[in-house]
Design an enzyme around this catalytic site. Structure first.
Site, short mmCIF file in Angstrom:
data_model
loop_
_atom_site.label_atom_id
_atom_site.label_comp_id
_atom_site.label_asym_id
_atom_site.label_seq_id
_atom_site.Cartn_x
_atom_site.Cartn_y
_atom_site.Cartn_z
N HIS A 1 -9.41 5.11 1.04
CA HIS A 1 -7.96 4.94 0.66
C HIS A 1 -7.30 6.38 0.54
O HIS A 1 -8.08 7.08 0.12
CB HIS A 1 -7.83 4.20 -0.72
CG HIS A 1 -7.98 2.72 -0.57
ND1 HIS A 1 -9.24 2.10 -0.30
CD2 HIS A 1 -7.03 1.70 -0.54
CE1 HIS A 1 -8.88 0.66 -0.17
NE2 HIS A 1 -7.81 0.26 -0.36
N HIS B 1 0.85 -1.42 -0.13
CA HIS B 1 -0.02 0.00 0.00
C HIS B 1 0.62 1.33 -0.04
O HIS B 1 0.60 2.26 -0.94
CB HIS B 1 -1.04 0.08 1.09
CG HIS B 1 -2.28 -0.94 1.07
ND1 HIS B 1 -1.99 -2.16 1.52
CD2 HIS B 1 -3.34 -0.80 0.40
CE1 HIS B 1 -3.12 -2.73 0.99
NE2 HIS B 1 -3.88 -1.94 0.49
N HIS C 1 -5.73 -2.78 8.55
CA HIS C 1 -5.70 -2.46 7.04
C HIS C 1 -5.37 -0.88 6.74
O HIS C 1 -6.19 -0.26 5.99
CB HIS C 1 -6.94 -2.74 6.36
CG HIS C 1 -6.73 -3.07 4.92
ND1 HIS C 1 -6.57 -4.52 4.57
CD2 HIS C 1 -6.35 -2.51 4.03
CE1 HIS C 1 -6.35 -4.38 3.10
NE2 HIS C 1 -6.30 -3.28 2.68
#
Length: 618
Positions: free
Chosen positions: A474, A276, A387
């Protein structure tokens, strides 16, 4: 007879020399060793794909001359986009000649170059010349799935490009869907981790005509069958020096756009499973999202943690300067948002057969009580409770801002490992964090009522305006140029799953947003100042991935809705077709995009504008 043979040999040699008088074929003899390859111009040879990683690049070698004042122009196809740039003397020295970037694929390119050449830096001669350079077609490793083609995308629909943005190039970070070839290894020492994330990369640059002008041949630096050389390539950033940094699996790396390696390192031994985000701080340090390679839990078990550790690394030595263990800073047992996640799309672990399904409290409790660790939704260290998909170092107060998808929250944490504020629904946070929750306000500073739970704000329904939180978002990036002191502007891509802390009655009701917030860090308030996407509805919905980021050079906001338009097959649990991502760029504050390009049939992660000036002129 002997004389006749000698005469015949001499005649043949003369014919060969007369046919190719401009090319060097001799490899030795009385005149000494010579090159036996073509020199097509006034300096040296042309080497296509000089570092084996970037097939649409080349170097025109210096030929032993000293080259200065270099510039390059890739002549566009009819109606195409010109690429033109200056090259610093340092870049010429680094590559042993003129670096050529932006060639068309499977095409006889015309490349115009200007330079001053000299010998031993004597008075130089100014040269203008053209080269013809042919390149290979675009290629991507197939993975055996019915929807996958040996290409980066099937087509690009260029909907709109305003003149001010017509010189843009966009770096796109995509990948193939998961397939059997890349799912052969899991961690088991200790248990857990996220090693099964292994997707073949599809990284490329397109122009505003939708043409590919660069793509990565990953094989020299990537091995899908190796634990320590595979993973998902993510976290691409173009550094101040023009080079690219990113990570994949157990590595973090830096290469220039020509494909030259600057470094390629394994993660420090105490950490694993990069994915990520790799942020490049203004101080030059790298902030990476990883997991702990071996964490002792309170119950005595040892686990590899999942997407919940941030480390700060010094770039030259690779030393770890600091770490943020989020399971010690936040509440890893806050599970309210995990109970409403769409289990068909838990980030990249897409399983269409579970679309719309959620975990009950009983199912989640059963999983938490088990020894099932790894990339699974659950509570506590060793499971995917946080996450984290972005980290941004705020150098102004030496803190970090993270985006936690499974908490549907963006959180600022100080160097002292204390939470400064939380931007997200207040529902489900324990008493320790209550005074860290930001209060939503309107443009006049009036408090916004988000209902009894605090999760359903006036912008919750798609046909109404007003404030809303982000949901499974995100990227949480500070807009440095517009922030000052206690006032901080923050951009995010609000994916929109579990909006309002629930799943909607129909999947078609889901939508995503690009959004910008204004945070008053002293008053502990948050105002929504811009959004886009609600008006596009479900067609712009990206269940996973994507990015929103401010661009200083054009005072614009870039966004990539990276998994929009995927057609799921509920019968098989797979894709009928790949997603159709949207590249968009807006003038700051504009309600409609200045750029809209839709890629067809490709699975996207993130994208960004790419600067040729940084790459070659600095």
């Amino acid at each position: 007879m002997r004389v006749r043979k000698m005469l015949s040999s001499a005649i043949v040699a003369g014919i060969v020399l007369s046919v190719v008088p401009t090319m060097s074929f001799a490899i030795g003899g009385a005149s000494g060793p010579k090159v036996d390859y073509a020199i097509p111009g006034k300096i040296g040879e042309v080497v296509v794909n000089p570092y084996e990683v970037a097939p649409l690049t080349a170097v025109i070698r210096s030929g032993g001359y000293d080259l200065k004042d270099v510039s390059v122009r890739i002549v566009p196809k009819p109606g195409g986009q010109e690429i033109k740039y200056k090259v610093t003397d340092q870049n010429v020295l680094t590559h042993g000649g003129i670096p050529v970037f932006g060639l068309y694929a499977d095409y006889q390119n015309t490349v115009e170059v200007e330079y001053t050449k000299s010998v031993n830096n004597a008075q130089g001669e100014h040269i203008k010349e053209s080269y013809k350079i042919y390149t290979t077609g675009v290629y991507s490793d197939p993975n055996g799935l019915a929807t996958t083609k040996a290409s980066l995308f099937s087509s690009a629909d260029v909907v709109k490009v305003d003149k001010e943005f017509s010189d843009r190039l966009y770096f796109v970070n995509n990948f193939l869907p998961k397939a059997g070839k890349g799912t052969r290894a899991v961690w088991n020492n200790p248990m857990g981790g996220a090693l099964e994330w292994n997707y073949y990369p599809q990284n490329f640059i397109i122009d505003t005509k939708g043409e590919v002008r660069w793509f990565m041949n990953a094989q020299p630096i990537y091995d899908i069958n190796s634990i320590y050389k595979a993973g998902v390539m993510m976290g691409f950033k173009q550094n101040v020096d023009g080079a690219m940094t990113w990570g994949y699996g157990q590595r973090y790396v830096k290469y220039d756009i020509m494909g030259k390696e600057i470094f390629n390192r394994q993660l420090p031994a105490g950490y694993n499973d990069f994915s990520h985000s790799l942020d490049v701080s203004p101080n030059g340090h790298y902030f990476m999202r990883v997991g702990s390679a071996n964490q002792k839990r309170l119950d005595g078990k040892n686990v590899r943690t999942v997407r919940d550790v941030i480390i700060e690394v010094e770039p030259q030595s690779g030393k770890v300067l600091d770490e943020w263990k989020l399971y010690s800073i936040l509440d890893p047992y806050r599970d309210i948002n995990m109970k409403v996640l769409d289990q068909g799309a838990v980030c990249l672990n897409i399983d269409a057969s579970k679309a719309g399904h959620t975990l009950s409290a009983e199912e989640l409790a059963k999983q938490d009580a088990s020894d099932k660790f790894g990339d699974v939704v659950g509570s506590g260290p060793g499971r995917n409770w946080a996450h984290v998909n972005s980290v941004d170092h705020d150098a102004e107060d030496n803190s970090i801002i993270i985006s936690s998808r499974h908490q549907s929250a963006m959180i600022k944490i100080g160097r002292d490992k204390q939470v400064k504020w939380i931007l997200g629904s207040p529902e489900g946070w324990n008493a320790k964090y209550k005074d860290k929750l930001l209060t939503p306000v309107d443009s006049k500073g009036n408090k916004i009522d988000c209902g009894p739970s605090g999760s359903k704000c006036p912008g919750y329904e798609s046909d109404k305006g007003g404030f809303d939180w982000t949901w499974t978002q995100h990227t949480a990036f500070k807009i440095d140029s517009k922030s000052k002191g206690e006032i901080l502007y923050l951009s995010a891509f609000d994916n929109g799953d579990s909006r309002g802390m629930e799943q909607p009655a129909m999947p078609s009701m889901k939508y995503s947003r690009a959004v910008i917030y204004k945070v008053d860090q002293k008053k502990m308030t948050v105002e929504q100042v811009w959004e886009f996407g609600k008006e596009r509805g479900n067609k712009w919905f990206s269940p996973v991935t994507s990015i929103t980021e401010y661009q200083t050079d054009k005072d614009s906001v870039f966004t990539y809705s990276a998994t929009a338009g995927a057609d799921f097959d509920l019968a098989t649990g797979g894709f009928k077709s790949d997603p159709n991502p949207f590249i968009m760029e807006f003038k700051y504050g504009a309600k409609q995009p200045s750029v809209e390009i839709q890629l067809k049939d490709t699975t996207g992660y993130q994208a960004m504008p790419f600067s040729i000036e940084k790459a070659f002129s600095k």
